[in-house]
Design a protein around this motif. Structure first.
Motif, PDB file in Angstrom:
ATOM      1  N   LYS A  45      -1.771 -45.837   9.491  1.00 34.53           N
ATOM      2  CA  LYS A  45      -2.286 -46.808  10.480  1.00 34.53           C
ATOM      3  C   LYS A  45      -3.103 -46.145  11.587  1.00 34.53           C
ATOM      4  N   ILE A  46      -3.455 -44.882  11.406  1.00 34.06           N
ATOM      5  CA  ILE A  46      -4.113 -44.119  12.477  1.00 34.06           C
ATOM      6  C   ILE A  46      -5.523 -43.719  12.064  1.00 34.06           C
ATOM      7  N   VAL A  47      -6.433 -43.743  13.036  1.00 35.65           N
ATOM      8  CA  VAL A  47      -7.778 -43.183  12.880  1.00 35.65           C
ATOM      9  C   VAL A  47      -7.799 -41.847  13.615  1.00 35.65           C
ATOM     10  N   MET A  48      -8.121 -40.785  12.898  1.00 33.46           N
ATOM     11  CA  MET A  48      -8.182 -39.447  13.497  1.00 33.46           C
ATOM     12  C   MET A  48      -9.634 -38.997  13.609  1.00 33.46           C
ATOM     13  N   VAL A  49      -9.956 -38.323  14.700  1.00 28.57           N
ATOM     14  CA  VAL A  49     -11.269 -37.714  14.894  1.00 28.57           C
ATOM     15  C   VAL A  49     -11.059 -36.211  15.008  1.00 28.57           C
ATOM     16  N   TRP A  50     -11.595 -35.469  14.033  1.00 27.10           N
ATOM     17  CA  TRP A  50     -11.406 -34.025  13.958  1.00 27.10           C
ATOM     18  C   TRP A  50     -12.637 -33.315  14.526  1.00 27.10           C
ATOM     19  N   ASN A  51     -12.393 -32.283  15.342  1.00 22.26           N
ATOM     20  CA  ASN A  51     -13.477 -31.483  15.925  1.00 22.26           C
ATOM     21  C   ASN A  51     -13.607 -30.170  15.159  1.00 22.26           C
ATOM     22  N   PHE A  52     -14.834 -29.790  14.846  1.00 28.55           N
ATOM     23  CA  PHE A  52     -15.061 -28.542  14.126  1.00 28.55           C
ATOM     24  C   PHE A  52     -14.934 -27.322  15.031  1.00 28.55           C
ATOM     25  N   LYS A  53     -15.040 -27.513  16.339  1.00 27.81           N
ATOM     26  CA  LYS A  53     -14.846 -26.403  17.268  1.00 27.81           C
ATOM     27  C   LYS A  53     -13.349 -26.155  17.426  1.00 27.81           C
ATOM     28  N   PRO A  54     -12.905 -24.922  17.205  1.00 23.83           N
ATOM     29  CA  PRO A  54     -11.467 -24.629  17.224  1.00 23.83           C
ATOM     30  C   PRO A  54     -10.804 -24.929  18.570  1.00 23.83           C
ATOM     31  N   GLN A  55     -11.566 -24.815  19.668  1.00 19.73           N
ATOM     32  CA  GLN A  55     -10.954 -24.983  20.979  1.00 19.73           C
ATOM     33  C   GLN A  55     -10.714 -26.457  21.330  1.00 19.73           C
ATOM     34  N   LEU A  56     -11.260 -27.387  20.523  1.00 18.88           N
ATOM     35  CA  LEU A  56     -11.090 -28.810  20.794  1.00 18.88           C
ATOM     36  C   LEU A  56     -10.038 -29.396  19.858  1.00 18.88           C
ATOM     37  N   ARG A  57      -9.139 -30.201  20.418  1.00 19.76           N
ATOM     38  CA  ARG A  57      -8.092 -30.810  19.618  1.00 19.76           C
ATOM     39  C   ARG A  57      -8.597 -32.106  18.978  1.00 19.76           C
TER      40      ARG A  57
END
Length: 530
Positions: A45-57
């Motif tokens: 039930k969740i939409v996730m947004v993934w960052n390619f920069k390692p320092q960003l969650r």
């Protein structure tokens, strides 16, 4: 040999990274236009947004009350649309806050959502058999319904100019819709099972569709005919995506395998093993350097494309050959221009023979040049690489030259011979396409003539499957039901518009009342102070 093997491996797709965080099967993925972020929707039930920069969650957007079936970034990257089994659509702000606007209009699972290229419209497809359009610039107001499918609508996409929508359904059909009239303009009946995914080519001249019948089909929207057919996988094909160049196609299947197809040559390039369960979705980044896939496992895989470099190297080699041949021709023309006028006829004969010898020598060099069109099968324990033969290399060079001459549409059906009057079957096998291209290389004039002749011939027109023919009485009853549903939908549309107008009036009244109350409170505070 080691350097050659390493250079070939550099052209193979490779797993770049994987994102883990979902708690259930991942149903859909979408790249941010910049390629710096990736959105995914899951059964948790969740939409996730993934960052390619390692320092960003990663960002976690919570709001849906059931599994998320589809996610899509807007062309600007500022919005994310998601569809869910809770029958709702949510439009999220692509930021840490994750504010969302909810649309509740469908009465069935929302299977797919997609933005138009100008970001003014949003299309949604649902199990209620209806396709709906929403006005993004006007607070996501309902615009129109498109009714015509007789079963669940699983997928829908806008063309690049926003004038057409293509949809696929459980009724085994692919339909094209005119956005201005909201009417179906053509139906393709070629699939024999549920249509899982549809995509427009980068130039919006082709449509790719996948189905539970294990095939991929390419249709020309100008002639409304089937152009290419691939018996692609051993199980249902769930998703397909065009490379931004329009020369490659990638497919994902229930058989846990990803396959890459060269639609110019008409054959498979790679088979990619990596997933351990049914693959649900696959998508390219906007620049084509990466593609992402998701499966019934709770993670997303991001792959580096690499195979698009083969086209760049082939084009570069072809350009160098053309420059060299033009330089030789210019050199000979200058030498002949210096000769005396009395020997004009003989010099012309000599130059003609020299040119024919050079052309023959150039063809031999092309046939001897080792072109590396690789088909790779990646397995768990080993890797098998098969290099193409010289005949296949020559065929590839000829096909590349014709592809560069006609960039507006990929070459599709095999070349017809002059004396053949029957409609040929579409070839997807590597050996047959190689033999055809080799014959074209041996007789280029005949090939050009036959291609001109084939333009006036019909090639595999889309037609209903005999097994899907419905009795006339049942067909009339279904048509009557569809008409009644259309009337009901139009009535609901009017009610929705009136309801939205009423909501606007109520909101305006609330603002007026609030402002009056604030003014009154300010006056009371002033009187108390006095």
């Amino acid at each position: 040999m080691e350097s050659m093997d390493s250079s070939i491996e550099d052209l193979d797709p490779k797993l770049e990274r994987s994102f883990r965080g979902h708690k259930g099967p991942v149903h859909s993925v979408s790249f941010h236009p910049t390629g710096q972020q990736l959105a995914s929707g899951s059964a948790d039930k969740i939409v996730m947004v993934w960052n390619f920069k390692p320092q960003l969650r990663a960002f976690k957007f919570v709001g849906h009350k059931a599994a998320v079936t589809s996610v899509c970034y807007s062309p600007s990257g500022k919005l994310i649309a998601s569809g869910s089994k809770d029958c709702s659509i949510r439009i999220w702000t692509a930021s840490v806050m994750g504010d969302s606007h909810t649309i509740k209009s469908h009465i069935g699972t929302v299977r797919d959502v997609a933005f138009s290229a100008d970001e003014t419209q949003l299309v949604s497809c649902s199990d209620d058999k209806i396709i709906k359009l929403w006005d993004v610039n006007n607070n996501y107001r309902f615009r129109a319904s498109m009714i015509g499918h007789s079963n669940w609508v699983r997928c829908g996409q806008f063309s690049k100019d926003g004038r057409l929508i293509v949809s696929g359904s459980d009724d085994k059909t692919v339909k094209m819709w005119d956005v201005r009239s909201n009417q179906c303009v053509h139906t393709f009946y070629d699939h024999t099972d549920v249509v899982n995914d549809v995509q427009f080519h980068a130039e919006s001249t082709l449509i790719a569709s996948t189905s539970n019948d294990k095939t991929i089909k390419l249709f020309d929207i100008r002639s409304c005919k089937l152009l290419q057919h691939y018996d692609a996988h051993k199980s249902a094909v769930n998703a397909v995506a065009f490379h931004p160049t329009g020369n490659f196609l990638i497919s994902a299947s229930k058989d846990k395998v990803i396959k890459v197809w060269d639609i110019i040559q008409g054959h498979q390039l790679y088979t990619i093993h990596g997933h351990e369960s049914c693959i649900n979705d696959i998508v390219f980044s906007e620049n084509g350097k990466f593609f992402a896939s998701c499966s019934d496992k709770p993670f997303v895989m991001v792959w580096k494309t690499n195979f698009d470099k083969t086209q760049q190297t082939t084009q570069g080699a072809a350009g160098k050959e053309n420059q060299a041949s033009s330089h030789v021709n210019n050199h000979h023309s200058r030498n002949h221009g210096k000769k005396s006028p009395r020997k004009t006829s003989s010099s012309a004969d000599v130059s003609g023979s020299e040119r024919s010898q050079q052309h023959h020598h150039h063809q031999q060099q092309q046939q001897q040049q080792p072109q590396q069109h690789v088909i790779k099968s990646k397995k768990k324990k080993g890797t098998a690489i098969a290099n193409a033969s010289p005949a296949a290399a020559a065929a590839a060079a000829v096909s590349a030259s014709f592809a560069s001459s006609y960039p507006q549409r990929p070459s599709t059906a095999p070349i017809k011979k002059e004396k053949v009057t029957e409609i040929p079957e579409i070839v997807s096998d590597v050996e047959q396409s190689t033999e055809t291209d080799a014959a074209a290389a041996a007789h280029p004039q005949r090939q050009i003539h036959s291609s001109e002749h084939s333009a006036s011939c019909n090639v595999n027109a889309s037609h209903p499957n005999p097994a899907s023919i419905i009795p006339e009485q049942v067909s009339l009853t279904l048509e009557h039901i569809v008409n009644q549903l259309s009337i009901v939908t139009q009535t609901l549309g009017v009610f929705e518009e009136r309801l939205s107008m009423h909501e606007d009036r109520v909101s305006r009244m609330e603002k007026m009342i609030q402002s009056v109350l604030e003014d009154k409170n300010e006056k009371n505070d002033e009187n108390d102070d006095n």
